[in-house]
Design a protein around this motif. Structure first.
Motif, short mmCIF file in Angstrom:
data_model
loop_
_atom_site.label_atom_id
_atom_site.label_comp_id
_atom_site.label_asym_id
_atom_site.label_seq_id
_atom_site.Cartn_x
_atom_site.Cartn_y
_atom_site.Cartn_z
N LYS A 149 51.60 21.22 44.03
CA LYS A 149 51.19 22.42 43.32
C LYS A 149 49.94 22.13 42.50
CE LYS A 149 55.86 24.36 42.95
NZ LYS A 149 56.88 24.92 42.04
N ARG A 150 48.93 22.98 42.64
CA ARG A 150 47.67 22.76 41.95
C ARG A 150 47.12 24.08 41.40
NH1 ARG A 150 49.51 18.45 42.19
NH2 ARG A 150 48.63 16.55 43.12
N LYS A 151 46.35 23.97 40.34
CA LYS A 151 45.73 25.14 39.70
C LYS A 151 44.26 25.22 40.13
CE LYS A 151 44.94 27.17 35.11
NZ LYS A 151 45.19 26.98 33.65
N ILE A 152 43.89 26.37 40.70
CA ILE A 152 42.53 26.57 41.19
C ILE A 152 41.86 27.66 40.34
CG2 ILE A 152 41.08 27.02 43.19
CD1 ILE A 152 43.00 24.67 43.60
N CYS A 153 40.76 27.31 39.70
CA CYS A 153 40.03 28.27 38.87
C CYS A 153 38.88 28.84 39.70
CB CYS A 153 39.51 27.58 37.61
SG CYS A 153 40.85 26.85 36.63
N VAL A 154 38.78 30.16 39.72
CA VAL A 154 37.84 30.84 40.63
C VAL A 154 36.87 31.70 39.83
CG1 VAL A 154 37.62 32.42 42.59
CG2 VAL A 154 39.62 30.89 42.41
N PHE A 155 35.58 31.37 39.95
CA PHE A 155 34.58 32.21 39.30
C PHE A 155 34.27 33.41 40.18
CE2 PHE A 155 29.95 33.22 39.14
CZ PHE A 155 30.00 33.98 37.98
N ASP A 156 34.55 34.59 39.64
CA ASP A 156 34.20 35.85 40.29
C ASP A 156 33.80 36.79 39.17
OD1 ASP A 156 34.16 38.42 41.46
OD2 ASP A 156 35.58 37.80 43.01
N ILE A 157 32.54 37.18 39.18
CA ILE A 157 32.02 37.97 38.07
C ILE A 157 32.74 39.31 37.93
CG2 ILE A 157 30.19 39.23 39.30
CD1 ILE A 157 28.36 38.40 36.87
N VAL A 158 33.40 39.76 39.01
CA VAL A 158 34.16 41.02 38.98
C VAL A 158 35.59 40.79 38.47
CG1 VAL A 158 34.93 43.00 40.35
CG2 VAL A 158 32.75 41.90 40.85
N GLY A 159 36.07 39.54 38.57
CA GLY A 159 37.42 39.24 38.11
C GLY A 159 38.43 39.18 39.25
N ASN A 160 39.66 39.50 38.95
CA ASN A 160 40.77 39.31 39.89
C ASN A 160 40.67 40.18 41.14
OD1 ASN A 160 43.27 38.00 40.55
ND2 ASN A 160 44.30 39.93 40.12
N GLY A 183 37.75 41.00 42.59
CA GLY A 183 36.44 40.80 43.18
C GLY A 183 36.52 40.21 44.59
N PRO A 184 35.40 40.24 45.32
CA PRO A 184 35.38 39.74 46.70
C PRO A 184 35.63 38.24 46.82
CG PRO A 184 33.16 40.25 45.92
CD PRO A 184 34.10 40.77 44.91
N VAL A 185 35.21 37.48 45.82
CA VAL A 185 35.41 36.03 45.87
C VAL A 185 36.90 35.72 45.71
CG1 VAL A 185 34.84 33.81 44.81
CG2 VAL A 185 33.09 35.60 44.99
N MET A 186 37.54 36.38 44.75
CA MET A 186 38.98 36.16 44.56
C MET A 186 39.76 36.58 45.81
SD MET A 186 40.46 34.70 42.00
CE MET A 186 42.09 35.44 41.93
N ASN A 187 39.36 37.68 46.42
CA ASN A 187 40.05 38.14 47.63
C ASN A 187 39.94 37.11 48.74
OD1 ASN A 187 40.96 40.55 46.52
ND2 ASN A 187 39.16 41.70 47.14
N ALA A 188 38.77 36.52 48.88
CA ALA A 188 38.57 35.49 49.90
C ALA A 188 39.44 34.27 49.60
CB ALA A 188 37.11 35.10 49.99
N MET A 189 39.55 33.92 48.32
CA MET A 189 40.34 32.75 47.95
C MET A 189 41.84 33.00 48.12
SD MET A 189 38.54 30.15 47.37
CE MET A 189 39.71 29.07 46.53
N LYS A 190 42.27 34.25 48.06
CA LYS A 190 43.67 34.56 48.32
C LYS A 190 44.02 34.28 49.78
CE LYS A 190 43.91 37.94 44.57
NZ LYS A 190 43.86 39.38 44.19
N ASP A 191 43.08 34.51 50.67
CA ASP A 191 43.29 34.15 52.08
C ASP A 191 43.37 32.63 52.23
OD1 ASP A 191 43.25 36.81 52.81
OD2 ASP A 191 41.11 36.81 53.31
N TRP A 192 42.49 31.93 51.51
CA TRP A 192 42.51 30.45 51.53
C TRP A 192 43.85 29.94 50.99
CZ3 TRP A 192 43.06 27.10 47.37
CH2 TRP A 192 42.80 25.74 47.64
N LYS A 193 44.35 30.57 49.95
CA LYS A 193 45.63 30.17 49.36
C LYS A 193 46.74 30.27 50.39
CE LYS A 193 48.99 31.54 45.82
NZ LYS A 193 49.22 32.33 44.59
#
Length: 330
Positions: free
Chosen positions: A26-37, A39-49
């Motif tokens: 189990k690991r904690k991943i901090c994601v910079f997305d200027i739009v927040g939770n 945002g497009p970057v967070m959405n992409a990282m949810k697929d990675w998760k």
């Protein structure tokens, strides 16, 4: 004997879930997305998760709208890994951070070749430096020059203008000063506001920022976007070396490359939001001049220790492979 055999089977059945659980970290991943939770970057990282679960990696994704804090929390060990821009990531891995060097990757097609090389297991050693390693690199789009006066369409005309530069990237201030403009220290959270309010005359930004940061406000009424990509930007997932096994890190890098189309499709979608009237074309001879200037800038910043020479060599090989007629290739 039958009872003994049944007892052994029961014991194995009970222990199996715990064994599988022991293989999951189990690991904690901090994601910079200027739009927040959302945002497009967070959405992409949810697929990675979701994909990471198959590698035995269970992650908690934490959105950050302030990139500096996401980077500092990685250093402090609050985050096991942080997704930040390649420019800021240069402080953790100069080799990977040099992908975002000025003028080194002319197009997205060049970028795809570079990322293919970096996802290969042969690149793993270079992507691990000191206490950190790279778990993946994704394109964030080309950065273009936005001006509040479309007459500022050459370096000579930029003299005396105020230009927003990222305060943590010394290379930007150096380059701006060399063309006679005035660098104004900024960060990702406020550079757009300074442009929209007229505090600065010029910024460099990817097209995805046009709508998200309302850059059309700063462009109005007489501004423009110089149709010449200055640099190809990236997002990089940077991790503590001792928190992720090498084979897991490699799977993550391959995931980023194999899902490259998802990010490029999103970038293309955002680029279509830009009103065509803002584009400012520049003469071909000016483009040739800019290429020479950017080559000289890369050489200077390599000598001064900002850019990694091995990465610059790789990027030149990619340029020459795709465009053998380039002056630097002959």
């Amino acid at each position: 004997m039958k009872k003994l055999f049944t007892a052994v089977l029961a014991l194995y059945a009970l222990s199996a879930p715990f064994s599988a659980q022991a293989d999951t970290i189990k690991r904690k991943i901090c994601v910079f997305d200027i739009v927040g939770n959302v945002g497009p970057v967070m959405n992409a990282m949810k697929d990675w998760k979701a994909a990471a679960m198959e590698w035995g990696l269970e992650t908690e994704l934490v959105p950050y709208t302030n990139e500096a804090i996401a980077a500092e929390d990685l250093k402090a060990g609050i985050c096991d890994a942080s997704l930040i821009t390649g420019i800021r990531g240069r402080a953790f891995n100069k080799y990977a951070g040099t992908v975002d060097s000025i003028g080194a990757i002319p197009t997205m097609d060049h970028m795809k070749v570079v990322l293919q090389v970096l996802s290969n297991p042969k690149s793993a050693d270079k992507l691990s430096q000191g206490a950190y390693q790279i778990l993946g690199i994704a394109p964030a789009g080309a950065a273009y020059i936005f001006v509040n006066d479309r007459q500022v369409n050459s370096l000579a005309k930029a003299a005396g203008k105020k230009v927003a530069v990222l305060e943590y990237d010394e290379t930007q201030a150096k380059l701006v000063s060399q063309v006679g403009a005035t660098p104004v220290a900024s960060d990702i959270t406020n550079f757009s506001t300074k442009f929209n309010n007229g505090v600065v005359d010029v910024i460099a930004a990817p097209l995805v920022a046009y709508s998200a940061l309302e850059l059309y406000k700063g462009l109005s009424p007489d501004g423009g976007i110089i149709n010449y990509p200055l640099v190809q930007l990236t997002f990089q997932l940077i991790a503590k070396n001792d928190r992720f096994p090498p084979e897991m890190a490699q799977k993550s890098r391959e995931y980023f490359y194999n899902n490259l189309h998802r990010m490029t499709d999103q970038l293309d979608k955002e680029a279509r939001h830009v009103d065509p009237r803002w584009w400012v074309e520049i003469p071909e001879e000016d483009k040739a001049e800019y290429e020479v200037l950017m080559q000289e800038a890369r050489d200077q910043l390599r000598v001064e220790g900002y850019y990694d020479p091995n990465m610059l060599t790789l990027l030149r090989k990619v340029r020459c492979k795709m465009e053998p007629s380039r002056a630097e290739c002959t």
